[in-house]
Design an enzyme around this catalytic site. Structure first.
Site, PDB file in Angstrom:
ATOM      1  N   GLU B  56       0.865  -1.178   0.000  1.00  0.00           N
ATOM      2  CA  GLU B  56       0.000   0.000   0.000  1.00  0.00           C
ATOM      3  C   GLU B  56       0.899   1.224   0.000  1.00  0.00           C
ATOM      4  OE1 GLU B  56      -3.095  -0.197   3.010  1.00  0.00           O
ATOM      5  OE2 GLU B  56      -3.234   1.992   3.045  1.00  0.00           O
ATOM      6  N   ASP B  67      -5.352   9.727   9.605  1.00  0.00           N
ATOM      7  CA  ASP B  67      -4.004   9.335  10.019  1.00  0.00           C
ATOM      8  C   ASP B  67      -3.586   9.944  11.343  1.00  0.00           C
ATOM      9  OD1 ASP B  67      -3.028   7.542   7.968  1.00  0.00           O
ATOM     10  OD2 ASP B  67      -3.335   9.227   6.619  1.00  0.00           O
TER      11      ASP B  67
END
Ligand SMILES: Cc1ncc(COP(=O)(O)O)c(C=O)c1O
Lengths: 385, 266
Positions: B56, B67
């Site tokens: 990824e 995040d």
């Protein structure tokens, strides 16, 4: 300004672009607000708080000396006279009641100027909820007093050190908190932005500004409406609430952005913070940092309903430069004895300039004075030396 | 809620992962931030060689709301170094790794580029899948169809708060794999495996035969092995990126990935 429907759309704008973990919470909030807004008991409780706690209705003030100076008839909708000093209290009282109704005992909020943070902390204290506020480090520095106010009110303030360290980054951090805390926490968004149902919900909670002003104007003007209705636009909540009262009149609606944060003026369509709207961004889609003397307008986006009202031409969006804003700030103080917040001073700056150029002499101009200038006095003192 | 492309089979990412899973392996997908440092492609190659089943690649975005601090910092560092989405894709086009690459980024970059153009840019760079954590099912209809016709598997995410009927719809529409977000929260390491990770993985594997990978919060080889008693595999991001930010070179990064591989194969 209608209901946005289940997809939360205002024309092509709006929507619900959030991480999967938040989708059920947004749906729950939508259902809770829909039910509460149709519930006479909820409305009565909110109206009671707005009257006995927040000090509504706020007056419309005729500005005799300023009008003489400008050659147009200026009326001010006085949100500066509410408890906590800005229109933000209208929104947070509604959302805090809604949080309690949903069984959520913790509020989180983002804040720029600190007005929404103070309002959220106030509502939380009033209803016995806990409150945590995210605020960019640039803003905690320039709005130190509001940070202290929030702490006095029992809220925890988290300075945000990522990105541009202003409102945009505070929203990011509040969203990150909410992704982790969604089961117990209500995210009390401070403007007509974010994922559906927020832009609609916050507009409905702020429409009291426009609805009152329309009645008051009709009384003052022998049944007529103002020719021009002006409000400053950060996320756009005081403007949306104001416009909601006048959108079906013939009044020209004008939203005034900070020149350094003009998402309507210089932005392009994008999808950030849960909504499709206009954003300042580069060719690749990276969001740009806004820059304004006013922490409350220092945001690179705008609420989706404004993007729609602009796209269909029902409202006009203009901007004001920092220097002209300071002049307007002083002008209102000197001519009317009212020290405005820097945010609505943008609206006044545009009126001052437009009165010379494009507003026909003698027109009636209603300006929403969204907040008072106490929070900005130290900053303006430093700038004027 | 509807699958945009019902019945359309998954592409290269999905067939590779299904084949490995059906062969009895647990799937390991390490995450690397695209453009982090001038030698970032060395990390991609090293991690591929260390036993990744797919990699990824995060395309840095200015406002990464899903995040935590580690990947935020990696994204900010990469952006400060001048990385662009086009630059990351140009790099990937020359990565020459044998495992499928799947990009993870935020929807604004795709919206800005346009669905059709972005999907073709991804395909042209050899990217086999795309993960957009802020594009939930209800808003994804057009993207799912566009990505599918460009041969890019659009991976959807499921969360612990996703109700059953919605989970069914997500399972039906996702391509490549199903990304089960193991906990309520943003990316970042946690001391222990969240109970929600195994519970969600079990709900997912019970209703789809798509590979079910758990990501967000998987921090160690032990945690990976534990969740893979139920899940088909894991995505490991912050634990790897933290090491790189701390100075680990491609070989050290690969050694960490190889350790997870050994744990999953044991
Ligand atoms: C007094 C005042 N007016 C306006 C704003 C901008 O918000 P909005 O555009 O949502 O009214 C703020 C935000 O902090 C504010 O404090």
């Amino acid at each position: 300004m209608r209901e946005p429907g289940p997809g939360g759309r205002f024309g092509e704008f709006g929507g619900r672009f959030v991480p999967e973990s938040l989708v059920p919470a947004c749906a729950e909030l939508e259902a809770a607000f829909t039910a509460a807004w149709a519930d006479a008991a909820f409305r009565a409780e909110l109206d009671g708080l707005l009257a006995s706690y927040a000090g509504r209705p706020t007056p419309v003030t005729e500005c005799k000396r300023l009008s003489e100076r400008l050659g147009v008839r200026v009326l001010l909708k006085r949100e500066d006279l509410t408890h906590t000093g800005s229109h933000k209290i209208n929104n947070v009282l509604g959302q805090a009641l809604l949080a309690r109704r949903m069984g959520k005992s913790r509020l989180i909020a983002e804040t720029g100027a600190g007005q929404h943070g103070v309002a959220a902390a106030t509502a939380a204290a009033l209803l016995g909820l806990s409150c945590e506020v995210y605020m960019g480090e640039v803003d905690t520095a320039r709005q130190e007093l509001n940070v202290f106010r929030m702490r006095l009110l029992g809220a925890e303030v988290h300075p945000v050190s990522s990105g541009s360290r202003t409102l945009k980054d505070a929203v990011n951090e509040a969203l990150r908190d909410w992704v982790a805390s969604v089961e117990t926490t209500h995210y009390c968004i401070g403007s007509v932005m974010g994922p559906h149902p927020y832009p609609w919900l916050v507009r409905e909670l702020q429409r009291v500004v426009g609805d009152e002003a329309r009645r008051q104007c009709r009384q003052l003007l022998g049944g007529a409406d103002p020719d021009v209705v002006v409000a400053c636009v950060g996320g756009g909540s005081n403007a949306a609430g104001t416009f909601a009262g006048f959108v079906d009149t013939a009044a020209v609606l004008v939203g005034v952005e900070a020149a350094g944060g003009a998402a309507m003026g210089r932005g392009v369509p994008g999808v950030v913070h849960g909504m499709r709207s206009q954003f300042l961004q580069d060719e690749a889609g990276q969001i740009l940092e806004a820059e304004s003397i006013s922490a409350g307008l220092d945001y690179p986006g705008v609420g989706p309903e404004h993007a729609h009202l602009g796209a269909i031409g029902r409202a006009r969006y203009v901007s004001a430069e920092d220097g002209d804003v300071l002049e307007a700030f002083k002008l209102l103080a000197e001519t009317e004895g009212i020290i405005p917040a820097l945010e609505p001073a943008h609206a006044l700056a545009w009126v001052t300039a437009a009165a010379r150029t494009e507003i026909p002499a003698g027109s009636v101009v209603l300006v929403t004075l969204s907040g008072r200038g106490d929070k900005d006095v130290a900053q303006v003192m430093a700038m004027l030396g | 809620m509807s699958a945009a492309a019902p019945g359309v089979p998954g592409g290269r990412l999905e067939s590779a992962l299904r084949a490995r899973r059906d062969g009895g392996a647990k799937l390991l997908v390490p995450y690397l931030t695209g453009g982090l440092g001038p030698d970032w492609l060395e990390y991609v190659r090293a991690v591929a060689a260390a036993g990744a089943d797919a990699i990824e690649i995060g395309i840095p975005f200015s406002d990464p709301v899903m995040d935590g601090p580690v990947i935020q910092r990696a994204s900010a560092d990469a952006l400060a170094g001048g990385v662009t989405p086009a630059g990351v894709l140009a790099g990937l086009a020359h990565a020459e790794v044998s495992v499928p690459l799947v990009v993870m980024t935020y929807y604004n970059l795709v919206a800005r580029g346009g669905h059709v153009r972005t999907a073709h840019q991804l395909a042209d760079a050899g990217v086999a899948g795309a993960i957009l954590p802020d594009l939930p099912l209800d808003e994804a209809t057009d993207w799912l169809a566009t990505a599918a016709s460009a041969g890019v598997d659009a991976v959807l995410l499921a969360a612990p708060t996703t109700p059953d009927d919605r989970l069914d719809a997500i399972c039906e529409a996702s391509r490549g794999f199903l990304y089960a977000v193991g906990l309520l929260g943003v990316t970042g390491e946690r001391d222990r495996l969240a109970g929600s990770a195994t519970r969600l993985a079990a709900r997912c594997t019970a209703r789809t035969d798509l590979p079910v990978l758990v990501g967000v919060g998987i921090s160690s080889a032990d945690q990976a092995r534990e969740v893979c008693r139920v899940a088909d595999g894991v995505v490991i991001g912050s634990a790897l990126v933290r090491r790189i930010l701390g100075g680990a070179g491609p070989d050290e990064a690969a050694e960490f990935v190889a350790g997870v591989r050994r744990a999953l194969d044991a």
